[in-house]
Every structure is written in structure tokens, then in C-alpha cells.
Design an enzyme around this catalytic site. Structure first.
Site, PDB file in Angstrom:
ATOM      1  N   THR A   1      49.939   9.828 -21.697  1.00 39.96           N
ATOM      2  CA  THR A   1      50.311   9.551 -23.097  1.00 39.96           C
ATOM      3  C   THR A   1      51.273  10.637 -23.601  1.00 39.96           C
ATOM      4  O   THR A   1      51.407  11.701 -22.982  1.00 39.96           O
ATOM      5  CB  THR A   1      49.051   9.599 -23.990  1.00 39.96           C
TER       6      THR A   1
ATOM      7  N   THR B   1      48.639  -0.984 -12.279  1.00 41.09           N
ATOM      8  CA  THR B   1      49.884  -1.774 -12.219  1.00 41.09           C
ATOM      9  C   THR B   1      50.118  -2.215 -10.772  1.00 41.09           C
ATOM     10  O   THR B   1      49.945  -1.400  -9.849  1.00 41.09           O
ATOM     11  CB  THR B   1      51.061  -0.912 -12.713  1.00 41.09           C
TER      12      THR B   1
ATOM     13  N   GLU C   1      51.165   6.568 -17.423  1.00 43.03           N
ATOM     14  CA  GLU C   1      51.613   7.758 -16.681  1.00 43.03           C
ATOM     15  C   GLU C   1      51.584   9.008 -17.576  1.00 43.03           C
ATOM     16  O   GLU C   1      52.424   9.897 -17.470  1.00 43.03           O
ATOM     17  CB  GLU C   1      52.969   7.524 -16.025  1.00 43.03           C
TER      18      GLU C   1
HETATM   19  N1  CAA Z   1      52.294  19.224  -9.305  1.00 42.22           N
HETATM   20  C1  CAA Z   1      51.543  19.923  -8.418  1.00 42.22           C
HETATM   21  N2  CAA Z   1      50.374  20.511  -8.750  1.00 42.22           N
HETATM   22  C2  CAA Z   1      49.965  20.385 -10.023  1.00 42.22           C
HETATM   23  C3  CAA Z   1      50.693  19.687 -10.987  1.00 42.22           C
HETATM   24  C4  CAA Z   1      51.897  19.093 -10.588  1.00 42.22           C
HETATM   25  N3  CAA Z   1      52.633  18.419 -11.458  1.00 42.22           N
HETATM   26  N4  CAA Z   1      50.050  19.742 -12.169  1.00 42.22           N
HETATM   27  C5  CAA Z   1      48.951  20.479 -11.953  1.00 42.22           C
HETATM   28  N5  CAA Z   1      48.896  20.861 -10.655  1.00 42.22           N
HETATM   29  C6  CAA Z   1      47.865  21.659 -10.024  1.00 42.22           C
HETATM   30  C7  CAA Z   1      47.775  23.029 -10.692  1.00 42.22           C
HETATM   31  O1  CAA Z   1      48.669  23.951 -10.089  1.00 42.22           O
HETATM   32  C8  CAA Z   1      46.344  23.390 -10.456  1.00 42.22           C
HETATM   33  O2  CAA Z   1      46.164  23.858  -9.130  1.00 42.22           O
HETATM   34  P1  CAA Z   1      45.322  25.216  -8.814  1.00 42.22           P
HETATM   35  O3  CAA Z   1      43.954  24.933  -9.344  1.00 42.22           O
HETATM   36  O4  CAA Z   1      45.390  25.305  -7.328  1.00 42.22           O
HETATM   37  O5  CAA Z   1      46.036  26.298  -9.539  1.00 42.22           O
HETATM   38  C9  CAA Z   1      45.620  22.048 -10.562  1.00 42.22           C
HETATM   39  O6  CAA Z   1      46.591  21.045 -10.238  1.00 42.22           O
HETATM   40  C10 CAA Z   1      45.075  21.774 -11.922  1.00 42.22           C
HETATM   41  O7  CAA Z   1      46.118  21.947 -12.847  1.00 42.22           O
HETATM   42  P2  CAA Z   1      45.858  22.025 -14.402  1.00 42.22           P
HETATM   43  O8  CAA Z   1      44.685  22.934 -14.655  1.00 42.22           O
HETATM   44  O9  CAA Z   1      47.136  22.332 -15.096  1.00 42.22           O
HETATM   45  O10 CAA Z   1      45.461  20.535 -14.711  1.00 42.22           O
HETATM   46  P3  CAA Z   1      44.414  20.039 -15.749  1.00 42.22           P
HETATM   47  O11 CAA Z   1      43.251  19.509 -14.982  1.00 42.22           O
HETATM   48  O12 CAA Z   1      44.219  21.019 -16.831  1.00 42.22           O
HETATM   49  O13 CAA Z   1      45.058  18.734 -16.451  1.00 42.22           O
HETATM   50  C11 CAA Z   1      46.472  17.069 -17.200  1.00 42.22           C
HETATM   51  C12 CAA Z   1      46.206  18.327 -16.351  1.00 42.22           C
HETATM   52  C13 CAA Z   1      47.831  17.340 -17.768  1.00 42.22           C
HETATM   53  C14 CAA Z   1      45.533  16.733 -18.355  1.00 42.22           C
HETATM   54  C15 CAA Z   1      46.450  15.945 -16.133  1.00 42.22           C
HETATM   55  O14 CAA Z   1      45.129  15.604 -15.780  1.00 42.22           O
HETATM   56  C16 CAA Z   1      47.189  14.740 -16.563  1.00 42.22           C
HETATM   57  O15 CAA Z   1      48.407  14.669 -16.400  1.00 42.22           O
HETATM   58  N6  CAA Z   1      46.457  13.723 -17.093  1.00 42.22           N
HETATM   59  C17 CAA Z   1      47.070  12.443 -17.390  1.00 42.22           C
HETATM   60  C18 CAA Z   1      46.855  11.515 -16.240  1.00 42.22           C
HETATM   61  C19 CAA Z   1      47.844  10.413 -16.234  1.00 42.22           C
HETATM   62  O16 CAA Z   1      49.029  10.614 -16.479  1.00 42.22           O
HETATM   63  N7  CAA Z   1      47.373   9.226 -15.921  1.00 42.22           N
HETATM   64  C20 CAA Z   1      48.239   8.099 -15.793  1.00 42.22           C
HETATM   65  C21 CAA Z   1      47.702   7.165 -14.783  1.00 42.22           C
HETATM   66  S1  CAA Z   1      48.853   6.465 -13.726  1.00 42.22           S
HETATM   67  C22 CAA Z   1      49.550   5.156 -14.508  1.00 42.22           C
HETATM   68  O17 CAA Z   1      49.549   5.053 -15.695  1.00 42.22           O
HETATM   69  C23 CAA Z   1      50.233   4.236 -13.574  1.00 42.22           C
HETATM   70  C24 CAA Z   1      50.731   2.978 -14.143  1.00 42.22           C
HETATM   71  O18 CAA Z   1      50.020   2.067 -14.403  1.00 42.22           O
HETATM   72  C25 CAA Z   1      52.174   2.795 -14.293  1.00 42.22           C
END
Ligand code: CAA
Length: 381
Positions: A365, A158, A363
Site C-alpha cells: 500500500t 493475481t 504490491e
Molecule cells: N531486498 C532484500 N532484502 C530486504 C529487502 C529488500 N527489498 N527489504 C528488506 N530486506 C531484508 C532486510 O535487510 C532484513 O534482513 P536482515 O534481517 O538480514 O537484516 C529483513 O529483510 C527484514 O527487513 P525489515 O526489518 O526492513 O522488514 P520488515 O519486516 O520490518 O518489513 C515491510 C518490511 C516493508 C513492512 C514489508 O513486510 C513489506 O513490504 N510489506 C508489504 C508486503 C507487500 O507488498 N505485499 C504485497 C503482496 S504481493 C501482491 O500484491 C501481488 C499482486 O497481486 C500483484
């Protein structure tokens, strides 16, 4: 517990409502049809401080809190969802992480002009093969003589086609997986940085959503935001705030569609009555009003928690999940109340119905929000 907005927040809401009505709404249909990025509106929004609502004034922001930010995005999205998300990306996805992780030198160059809206930013995480599974991103960067050599491609960005700089997530140490992810600011015009095709989408046509690609693109090491390997945390913590922005966008779309449906129901005659006299219509209006109220409260609760400085990951996902699915339901009902007219491009509910759908996808699903919420309630966060 006082749920009233403060006098300052009420004043901001009135100001943004007036701006939205006079400057944004008249262009919404044209933007939907032309797909042109609204540069002039962006500039006018910047004059009101809407490009960095919740950043301190010392960094070029307007100095409001995040509840105020959610009000701004709701009010703009009530009349134009494209403009709403353009501002949400600038505020939450570009300015916020640079504010939280940037050094003072980086802020002078990569934050001030963006917070003041002189320049446009974007957030480049998603790749053609890495959407929900953001940790699987394949764009690589190798440090050589004070410069990162970046190779790879980003998708669905975006503001991407018009941005002056992108906050790009790369992997500097693929053997470490997500722990190798690093954030770099890459400026438009850097050799090897190419803006690719713009996406043709169902809705939010004016968001300049594009592919970005990097071929031996040389980026100064000084453009690294945070440490090497810290990028995944930068990205995910940034999405916490971004998801509040999208939840506010969804509430705004729903509110706009509800108001149009209400007005139409009062005006449209059938069987000798305004259709608002019929319970079938009244029940739809009642459900819409109830759910919008609930969603708005969830958005404000998440934004309030953000303002306390505590972790608000779960609250942001709850707000985004509920508000986005609600926006789909409300715009569906708003079209239903409009009958055949609602299916026509002559009526704004048709655009709102299309615009609402993306809030369940970008951001994170709805399925990703449920994973994050489950992790929160199971106390993994
Ligand atoms: N804040 C800070 N740290 C975070 C966090 C947060 N919200 N979420 C996770 N972390 C940290 C964890 O503490 C962990 O750290 P440590 O290894 O040091 O303990 C690390 O990150 C990994 O955390 P998880 O194991 O919980 O994460 P995961 O890899 O299992 O997956 C997920 C998490 C929820 C699947 C994540 O990858 C996710 O949110 N995926 C979706 C991505 C997304 O939203 N993409 C959208 C793109 S942007 C967009 O759409 C913009 C636009 O056009 C408008």
C-alpha cells in the site's frame, strides 16, 4: 545526462504500442465485463517476448533491460490495466526471483517455459491475515523424507486461478518468525493444492485473482527456491522489481486516461466552444501532463538503477508511491473532463478510474511505500 530512449528501446516501444492498439485495446472492455483471463493475448504477448522482457535470452527471456520492461508495462496498461498487471506478475513476481535464486535444474523446469510464456506463474505471499505484515504469514511447511508437507491458505493471488505454478512463501520454522520463511514452487495439480474462489473486484477484472489453499500438500524439496529461511528476502527483493512494474502500470493507466480526456476536451462543445478552450479544463490537462511526466521519470530512474545492479528498494517505492497516487488523481480528472459521459460504462475512462485504484494497494500500500522510503532516507537500507 541523456534522457532519450535508445534506438532499441524506441523500437520496442513502437512495437508494443502497435500490439497494444491492435490486439489488447479492442478486448479491454470485453475483459472488464466478462472477467475472463486473456489467454490468447497472453500467448501473443509471449510471441513478442513480453512474458520475460528483462531476462537473458539464454533463460528464455527477451534480453532487454528493466527500463525497456517498464516501457512494455506502461504501453500495455495504457489500453488495458488487467493485461498490464498479468504480464507484470509473470515478469517481475514469478520469473525474476527464479532467475535470481533458482538452480540451473530449477530454471530448466520452472523458468524456461514460463519465460517463453508457455506456462503462467504467480506469486503467493499474501494471506487472509497477512497483507502488509507479510512476515506474519501462517502457511507452514514441514520437511519429511525429501518432501515439504504444506498447510495453509493464500489470498488475493493475481493470475492464481490460471497459473501452472505458484511461487509460494511458507514458514518452515515458525519459531524463527520471518527468518523461517522459505520459498517453494508448487505446481498446479499437486495433490492437496486447491484453487479457491476468484475475487470480485472494483477493477482489473480479468486478472484471475484467487485464493489458493494447501492441505497436506506434498512438495518435493527440489522445488525450494533459495535456502530455508531465505524466503522473506526472496519475497521483498522480488517486490522491489514488482513495484516498478506496478508504477509503470499506473503511469500507463494515467497516460491512457489523459489522452482520452485531451481528445474529449477538443471535441466536446459547451457554451459555443470546445471545452479545451476553457481554463478550468486547460489547468486540469496541464496538471495531468506535468504529473505523468514526473511519474514516468521516477519509474525510469528506478528501472535504470535496477539495471546498474545496485540496490533500488527506495527508488522503486518512490516511483510506486508517486505513480499510483497520480493514477488516481489523473483518472479522477479525466472522468471530470468527460462529465456525465465519464461516469458511463460506454466510455473507457470509467474503467480506467476503477482500475487505477488498486495500484495504491497491491504490491505494498501507499502507507507501506512511505515506510520503505522513510527507512531508505534514514539510511536503514
Ligand atoms: N531486498 C532484500 N532484502 C530486504 C529487502 C529488500 N527489498 N527489504 C528488506 N530486506 C531484508 C532486510 O535487510 C532484513 O534482513 P536482515 O534481517 O538480514 O537484516 C529483513 O529483510 C527484514 O527487513 P525489515 O526489518 O526492513 O522488514 P520488515 O519486516 O520490518 O518489513 C515491510 C518490511 C516493508 C513492512 C514489508 O513486510 C513489506 O513490504 N510489506 C508489504 C508486503 C507487500 O507488498 N505485499 C504485497 C503482496 S504481493 C501482491 O500484491 C501481488 C499482486 O497481486 C500483484
Amino acid at each position: 545526462m541523456n534522457l532519450d530512449l535508445s534506438e532499441e528501446q524506441k523500437l520496442l516501444q513502437r512495437t508494443v504500442r502497435e500490439f497494444a492498439e491492435s490486439e489488447v485495446k479492442p478486448l479491454a472492455r470485453e475483459l472488464d465485463e466478462s472477467g475472463q483471463f486473456p489467454r490468447e493475448t497472453f500467448r501473443k504477448a509471449a510471441d513478442l517476448g513480453l512474458t520475460a522482457v528483462a531476462l537473458p535470452e539464454s533463460e528464455g527471456g527477451a534480453g532487454f533491460d528493466h527500463v525497456s520492461y517498464s516501457i512494455v508495462i506502461e504501453e500495455i496498461s495504457r489500453v488495458c490495466a488487467s493485461t498490464g498487471v498479468i504480464l507484470s506478475v509473470q515478469n517481475s513476481l514469478y520469473c525474476d526471483p527464479i532467475h535470481r535464486y533458482g538452480t540451473s535444474e530449477q530454471k530448466a523446469k520452472f523458468l524456461g517455459p514460463f519465460a517463453r510464456g508457455e506456462k503462467i506463474g504467480c506469486y503467493a505471499l499474501t494471506e487472509p491475515q497477512a497483507g502488509s505484515n507479510a512476515a506474519a504469514l501462517a502457511t507452514k511447511a514441514v520437511l519429511k523424507g525429501g518432501r515439504y508437507i504444506v498447510n495453509g491458505a493464500k489470498a488475493w493471488i493475481t493470475n492464481g486461478a490460471v497459473a501452472d505454478a505458484a511461487l509460494v512463501y511458507v514458514n518452515t520454522d515458525p519459531a524463527k518468525g520471518e527468518k523461517g520463511i522459505t520459498a517453494l514452487v508448487i505446481e498446479r495439480g499437486t495433490a492437496g493444492f486447491k484453487i479457491g474462489k476468484e475475487e470480485k473486484k472494483l477493477g482489473i477484472h480479468a486478472t484471475a485473482c484467487a485464493e489458493l489453499s494447501f492441505a497436506d500438500c506434498e512438495v518435493p524439496a527440489a522445488n525450494r527456491i533459495g535456502n530455508e529461511g531465505e524466503g522473506y528476502k526472496v519475497a521483498l527483493s522480488t517486490l522491489d522489481g514488482g513495484r516498478i512494474g506496478i508504477a509503470a502500470q499506473a503511469v500507463g493507466i494515467a497516460q491512457g486516461a489523459f489522452e482520452l480526456a485531451l481528445a474529449y476536451a477538443r471535441e466536446r462543445q459547451a457554451f459555443g466552444h470546445p471545452i479545451a478552450d476553457f481554463q478550468a479544463i486547460q489547468f486540469m490537462l496541464a496538471d495531468m501532463a506535468t504529473e505523468i511526466d514526473a511519474a514516468r521519470l521516477l519509474v525510469r530512474k528506478a528501472a535504470w538503477k535496477q539495471d546498474t545492479g545496485a540496490r533500488f528498494t527506495t527508488e522503486a517505492s518512490i516511483a510506486k508511491l508517486f505513480a499510483s497516487e497520480l493514477a488516481t488523481r489523473v483518472t479522477h480528472k479525466a472522468m471530470q473532463i468527460h462529465g456525465g459521459n465519464g461516469y458511463s460504462r460506454e466510455y473507457a475512462v470509467e474503467r480506467m478510474y476503477r482500475d487505477a485504484r488498486i495500484t495504491e494497494i497491491y504490491e505494498g500500500t501507499s502507507e507501506i511505500q512511505r515506510l520503505v522510503i522513510a527507512a531508505g532516507v534514514l539510511k536503514r537500507y
